[in-house]
Design an enzyme around this catalytic site. Structure first.
Site, short mmCIF file in Angstrom:
data_model
loop_
_atom_site.label_atom_id
_atom_site.label_comp_id
_atom_site.label_asym_id
_atom_site.label_seq_id
_atom_site.Cartn_x
_atom_site.Cartn_y
_atom_site.Cartn_z
N PRO A 1 0.78 -1.23 0.00
CA PRO A 1 0.00 0.00 0.00
C PRO A 1 0.82 1.29 0.00
O PRO A 1 1.86 1.37 0.64
CB PRO A 1 -0.83 -0.11 1.29
CG PRO A 1 -0.13 -1.11 2.13
CD PRO A 1 0.53 -2.06 1.18
N ASN A 2 0.29 2.23 -0.74
CA ASN A 2 0.82 3.59 -0.88
C ASN A 2 2.04 3.69 -1.78
O ASN A 2 2.50 4.80 -2.08
CB ASN A 2 1.12 4.22 0.50
CG ASN A 2 -0.14 4.35 1.33
OD1 ASN A 2 -1.09 5.01 0.90
ND2 ASN A 2 -0.19 3.71 2.49
N TYR B 1 11.08 8.90 0.10
CA TYR B 1 10.92 7.85 -0.92
C TYR B 1 11.43 8.24 -2.31
O TYR B 1 11.39 7.42 -3.22
CB TYR B 1 9.45 7.42 -0.99
CG TYR B 1 8.96 6.83 0.32
CD1 TYR B 1 9.48 5.64 0.80
CD2 TYR B 1 7.99 7.48 1.08
CE1 TYR B 1 9.05 5.10 2.00
CE2 TYR B 1 7.54 6.94 2.29
CZ TYR B 1 8.08 5.75 2.74
OH TYR B 1 7.65 5.21 3.93
N ASN C 1 8.07 -5.69 -1.38
CA ASN C 1 8.03 -4.54 -0.48
C ASN C 1 6.62 -4.50 0.11
O ASN C 1 5.69 -4.00 -0.52
CB ASN C 1 8.34 -3.23 -1.21
CG ASN C 1 8.44 -2.06 -0.23
OD1 ASN C 1 7.96 -2.15 0.91
ND2 ASN C 1 9.05 -0.97 -0.66
N GLU D 1 12.73 -9.52 0.96
CA GLU D 1 11.98 -8.36 1.47
C GLU D 1 12.81 -7.12 1.17
O GLU D 1 14.02 -7.10 1.45
CB GLU D 1 11.77 -8.51 2.98
CG GLU D 1 11.04 -7.33 3.60
CD GLU D 1 10.96 -7.42 5.14
OE1 GLU D 1 11.39 -8.45 5.71
OE2 GLU D 1 10.49 -6.44 5.74
N HIS E 1 12.94 -2.63 1.17
CA HIS E 1 12.38 -1.34 1.56
C HIS E 1 13.21 -0.24 0.92
O HIS E 1 14.45 -0.35 0.86
CB HIS E 1 12.37 -1.17 3.08
CG HIS E 1 11.54 -2.20 3.76
ND1 HIS E 1 10.17 -2.14 3.80
CD2 HIS E 1 11.88 -3.36 4.37
CE1 HIS E 1 9.70 -3.21 4.42
NE2 HIS E 1 10.73 -3.97 4.77
N ARG F 1 13.75 4.85 11.49
CA ARG F 1 12.59 5.74 11.49
C ARG F 1 11.75 5.56 12.77
O ARG F 1 12.30 5.27 13.81
CB ARG F 1 11.79 5.49 10.20
CG ARG F 1 12.62 5.77 8.93
CD ARG F 1 11.86 5.50 7.66
NE ARG F 1 10.67 6.34 7.58
CZ ARG F 1 9.66 6.10 6.74
NH1 ARG F 1 9.73 5.06 5.90
NH2 ARG F 1 8.61 6.90 6.70
C1 DQA Z 1 8.53 1.07 3.23
C2 DQA Z 1 8.73 1.30 4.72
C3 DQA Z 1 7.43 1.08 5.48
O1 DQA Z 1 7.62 1.35 6.86
C4 DQA Z 1 6.36 2.03 4.97
O2 DQA Z 1 5.13 1.75 5.60
C5 DQA Z 1 6.23 2.03 3.49
C6 DQA Z 1 7.41 1.92 2.65
C7 DQA Z 1 9.80 1.40 2.41
O3 DQA Z 1 9.90 0.96 1.28
O4 DQA Z 1 10.68 2.12 2.91
O5 DQA Z 1 5.13 2.23 2.96
O6 DQA Z 1 8.23 -0.31 3.02
#
Ligand code: DQA
Length: 148
Positions: free
Chosen positions: A10-11, A23, A74, A101, A103, A110
């Site tokens: 998500p997002n 990001y 991710n 995995e 990120h 963070r």
């Molecule tokens: C993330 C890190 C997560 O904590 C966050 O909720 C994201 C992006 C990253 O790619 O840094 O949506 O997965």
């Protein structure tokens, strides 16, 4: 050629717009283009997807198992609380496939709630903190492992 599903939670469809200081300014379409190029240079068939929907992400992980595709995942916010995604990711690795995995940011640096991943324990490995390069490094690690 080995298949790799590059799955994003998500997002992440908001990349480029969402908190660019964390990001970056590139979009999911840019990531897709880069990942396809990295994959083809490594001899991997890469399929990049993004969803905001937990059940869709779980379904894609099931598809990876059935299609014998490795996964770069991710899980975004699902990382921190989704036992459904964790259990689906476990099916990938326990069936002998690789799951990395990734990120973009370094969650450990963070907010406190980001410091725990429920997915990490069932992943083959984790790469975090390198922006889009986290995905490139994940594909390189997969390709190296597949070469033996
Ligand atoms: C993330 C890190 C997560 O904590 C966050 O909720 C994201 C992006 C990253 O790619 O840094 O949506 O997965």
């Amino acid at each position: 050629m080995e298949r790799v599903l590059v799955l994003n939670g998500p997002n992440l469809g908001r990349l480029g717009v969402r908190e660019p200081e964390i990001y970056g300014s590139a979009s999911m379409a840019d990531l897709q283009e880069s990942a396809l190029a990295w994959g083809s240079a490594l001899g991997l068939t890469v399929d990049v997807r993004q969803t905001d929907d937990e059940s869709e992400l779980v379904g894609w992980l099931h598809e990876a198992v059935d299609a014998r595709a490795h996964v770069v995942l991710n899980p975004a916010a699902f990382t921190h609380y989704s036992y459904a995604v964790r259990d689906a990711a476990a099916q990938v690795t326990t069936s002998g496939l690789l799951l990395v995995e990734v990120h973009l940011s370094n969650p450990a640096a963070r907010e406190a709630f980001r410091s725990h991943s429920v997915v990490g324990a069932v992943a083959t490995g984790t790469i975090a903190g390198f922006g889009f390069d986290s995905y490139r490094l994940a594909l390189e690690a997969l390709a190296a492992r597949l070469r033996g």
